[in-house]
Enzyme design. Structure first.
Site, mmCIF file in Angstrom:
data_model
loop_
_atom_site.group_PDB
_atom_site.id
_atom_site.type_symbol
_atom_site.label_atom_id
_atom_site.label_comp_id
_atom_site.label_asym_id
_atom_site.label_seq_id
_atom_site.Cartn_x
_atom_site.Cartn_y
_atom_site.Cartn_z
ATOM 1 N N SER A 589 0.847 -1.186 0.000
ATOM 2 C CA SER A 589 0.000 0.000 0.000
ATOM 3 C C SER A 589 0.889 1.246 0.000
ATOM 4 O O SER A 589 1.694 1.430 -0.907
ATOM 5 C CB SER A 589 -0.957 -0.041 1.192
ATOM 6 O OG SER A 589 -1.924 0.968 1.094
ATOM 7 N N HIS A 705 -7.952 -5.080 -0.736
ATOM 8 C CA HIS A 705 -6.678 -4.408 -0.510
ATOM 9 C C HIS A 705 -5.686 -5.304 0.219
ATOM 10 O O HIS A 705 -4.472 -5.116 0.112
ATOM 11 C CB HIS A 705 -6.911 -3.129 0.281
ATOM 12 C CG HIS A 705 -5.715 -2.234 0.337
ATOM 13 N ND1 HIS A 705 -4.993 -1.870 -0.789
ATOM 14 C CD2 HIS A 705 -5.082 -1.634 1.387
ATOM 15 C CE1 HIS A 705 -3.996 -1.079 -0.438
ATOM 16 N NE2 HIS A 705 -4.022 -0.927 0.876
#
Length: 733
Positions: A589, A705
């Site tokens: 991320s 994610h």
């Protein structure tokens, strides 16, 4: 804090770059007030589910699988899955009424079980769990791929039992979820009950027949960041169309991050609270008083927390109030009614120091628990509001460990001052204890409730903390985990992990999977049999030293986070832990952006890079998935002056022909609706077109994610990343 987030493009043949090439300087010249648009030959890969894009993904997944999978790798992945599926893991619980709730995945239940038990049963070696919802069975019955995303349980009337819940289910692991009403007495979904389709929904129970809901009801209902822009009242029996037709109870402009309403149902302190989240770090809170929204008048960058009669405030930057100055990271308390009446007689109940910061807090019935970090080791204070918030240290925090204390159930008549104590270290499996706070002796001992098993032999290893000097002289702490007999000759395969963003703190934590895939592995390097070394850098941009540590690396100062990480890498080489050929880095991320900048700006410091679910194209990140919500962190690339500094840390635009880049593994997930898979795809495609070798790419088809929707997928992702790094750093790639 515990008290409390494109138009279709023409396709290009797979593997073929456009004539625009890869030079970031080429592109569309900037118009007045609009930043330049660098040439981008890979826009077609932004069609996330497009046939051409998915064909490109499958081809590269197959290549990576062919390079990755062999009998040794398969055995290693199986050992990781054994850790993740272990029935000896601690089932963490949350208390509601007389029940203790848990969500659990294992080999037999890959999508998981929502379940509950009693306290006496939880204390036994084999708790008797009542299964509330079997997500695997639900998926099979509905021919769907549901993944658990949590539940919101309605507080019952005094004396009643918890019965109603809104269960969140994700179709692919992304942030968008479907909500359904569930009956905890009959263990079924409520026929004709509340049922909201998949969206990035925010909701709150008002009462048994009413919800406050922010969701996608059509044009204008969501912000540019893809989150709800308004909250409306949904009553039992009403449809989504009925909801859409109503006037909002509260709304925010579309260029704000999100807005909504929550109901605080604490007996005696019932109230509605609205929030207007301007960006990731600025928001405004409102109380509903006589039908009107009353702003809690503090700076927008203030963390605002309400608990019964108390208002707690924590400024993110220094707050000048009259003649007083409250440092960033200070915790202030005042009675809410007094504040609304105009008083500003704030009490400082925690003041940060250069070494110490407040990480979170939690109220029990009569006390306030503060979780602190002191040079990234935990410290816990117990504050007594009845004694003017007098503080006592909870003596339960060994050095170089992470310890967190929080209330069990502050409204329970008998257990209101009970607290959980959860402790973990790099070599110390997690322990869960439970204690009771009492006036006069708030730091009483806590009893061990659960101890996690050890998944690797830690006897031969040691944890050390060191400090590197960054380019501007700032001391950067990092943890090093390795063998006690570590030979400091630069030949040890070492992985350096970091994050450095959004005020997220990296603290010591046990990982059986890291133990098995890195620490315990052996390879002969430079004629010596060695094991892996694991390092965690706590760089600026994180929250390890409070909000000022974070703001030091925002926007135009982003480079400081990267200089910090590079300084740690240099220090590891200087100390003889690992030379660049044997040092790899890994991040996901925002951490993927971090290691993307290591790849492009510091390629000589590393022998391999593992870059997961990353931001990489910082020119278009605000137009992709939820990217617009992070402008406060990185800046707005649409503004020419801001693009000038953003492009200095945009890895997609920093790639250059002729540079010797280290081997790189880029991994992402199709269903990631937060960062999205697009940036990873485009980076890999551009590297391919430049002829950069040693590149692996993998895109999971679900998992959101996290890149994994179940333990098997998580095992694959973790093991593949470490296997790639291990081979690269030991010369066997």
């Amino acid at each position: 804090m515990r008290e409390t987030p494109a138009p279709a493009v023409p396709s290009v043949p797979v593997g073929v770059a456009s004539e625009a090439g890869v030079a970031s300087e080429a592109g569309v010249a900037s118009e007045a007030g609009v930043a330049e648009q660098p040439a981008d030959e890979n826009l077609w890969l932004e069609d996330i589910h497009g046939d051409d894009a998915m064909a490109w993904v499958r081809e590269r997944n197959a290549r990576t699988d062919a390079a990755l999978v062999n009998p040794a790798y398969t055995a290693l992945e199986a050992s990781v899955l054994e850790v993740l599926d272990s029935r000896d893991r601690i089932p963490m619980v949350s208390k509601r009424g007389d029940w203790y709730y848990n969500f659990w995945r294992d080999e037999a239940n890959p999508r998981g079980l929502w379940r509950r038990t009693t306290w006496d049963s939880y204390l036994s070696d084999s708790p008797d769990w009542q299964v509330l919802l079997d997500v695997d069975a639900l998926s099979a019955a509905e021919d769907a791929q549901w993944l658990w995303a949590g539940a919101s349980v309605l507080r019952p009337a005094p004396g009643g039992e918890y019965r109603q819940a809104m269960v969140a289910l994700s179709p692919d692991g992304g942030d968008a979820v479907a909500y359904r009403e569930f009956d905890l007495a009959t263990l079924t979904f409520v026929e004709g009950g509340f049922d909201l389709p998949t969206a990035k929904t925010r909701l709150s129970w008002l009462d048994a027949d009413t919800l406050y809901v922010g969701t996608d009801t059509g044009e204008g209902s969501m912000t540019e960041s893809s989150y709800p822009a308004a909250a409306r009242v949904l009553r039992r029996g009403e449809s989504l169309a009925d909801l859409a037709a109503k006037e909002p109870l509260f709304a925010v402009p579309p260029d704000h991050l999100s807005g909504g309403v929550s109901h605080d149902s604490t007996p005696g302190f019932e109230r509605d609270v609205a929030y207007d989240v301007l960006d990731f770090f600025n928001s405004r809170s409102y109380l509903r008083v006589d039908g009107n929204w009353v702003h809690i008048d503090v700076p927008d960058d203030m963390n605002v927390s309400l608990h019964r009669k108390w208002l707690l405030l924590r400024p993110r930057t220094d707050w000048h109030l009259g003649d007083a100055v409250y440092d960033a990271g200070t915790l202030l308390a005042i009675e809410l009614e007094a504040f609304l009446a105009g008083s500003r007689a704030l009490r400082t109940i925690f003041a940060p120091t250069p070494a110490q910061s407040l990480q979170s807090w939690s109220w029990t019935k009569d006390f306030l628990l503060l979780n602190l970090l002191e040079d990234v080791s935990s410290k816990i204070l117990v504050l007594d509001p009845a004694q003017d918030f007098a503080a006592t240290e909870l003596d339960a925090c060994p050095p170089l460990h992470s310890v967190d204390a929080f209330a069990v159930d502050d409204e329970d008549d008998d257990a209101g001052n009970d607290y959980w104590l959860v402790a973990s270290g790099f070599l110390t499996p997690t322990t869960v204890c439970r204690g009771t706070l009492a006036t006069g002796t708030p730091g009483g001992p806590a009893a061990v409730v659960r101890e996690a098993p050890s998944f690797f032999d830690a006897a031969d290893y040691t944890v050390e903390q060191h400090f590197a000097l960054s380019l501007d002289g700032t001391r950067i702490p990092y943890f090093q985990v390795g063998r006690k007999d570590l030979v400091l000759d630069g030949g040890n395969p070492t992985v350096l992990s970091g994050y450095g963003g959004f005020e997220v703190s990296r603290t010591p934590a046990y990982s059986g999977t890291v133990g098995r895939t890195w620490l315990e592995r052996r390879a002969v390097v430079d004629g010596i049999e060695r094991g892996g070394v694991y390092v965690v850098a706590t760089i600026r941009g994180g929250g390890e030293y409070g909000p000022s540590w974070h703001t030091a690396a925002l926007t135009e100062n982003r480079h400081k986070a990267y200089e910090d990480f590079a300084a740690v890498a240099g220090e590891l080489a200087a100390r003889g832990v690992a030379s660049p050929a044997h040092l790899g880095c890994v991040g996901g991320s925002n951490g993927g952006l971090l290691v993307g900048n290591m790849l492009t700006q510091y390629p000589k410091l590393f022998g391999a890079v593992s870059c997961g679910v990353p931001l990489l194209d910082m020119r278009r990140y605000t137009k992709l998935s939820a990217g617009a919500s992070w402008i406060a962190e990185y800046g707005d690339p649409e503004v020419p002056e801001q693009w000038e500094f953003i492009k200095t840390f945009s890895p997609y635009h920093l790639l250059r022909p002729g540079v010797a880049y280290p081997p790189t593994f880029i991994w992402t997930a199709t269903s990631d609706d937060r960062v999205g898979p697009v940036q990873a795809r485009k980076m890999a495609a551009r590297m391919e077109s430049m002829g950069i070798g040693g590149l692996w790419f993998h895109e999971a088809l679900e998992g959101g994610h996290a890149g994994a929707g179940n333990n098997a997928q998580a095992a694959r992702l973790h093991t593949a990343s470490h296997e790639f790094l291990w081979r690269a750093l030991t010369g066997t790639l």
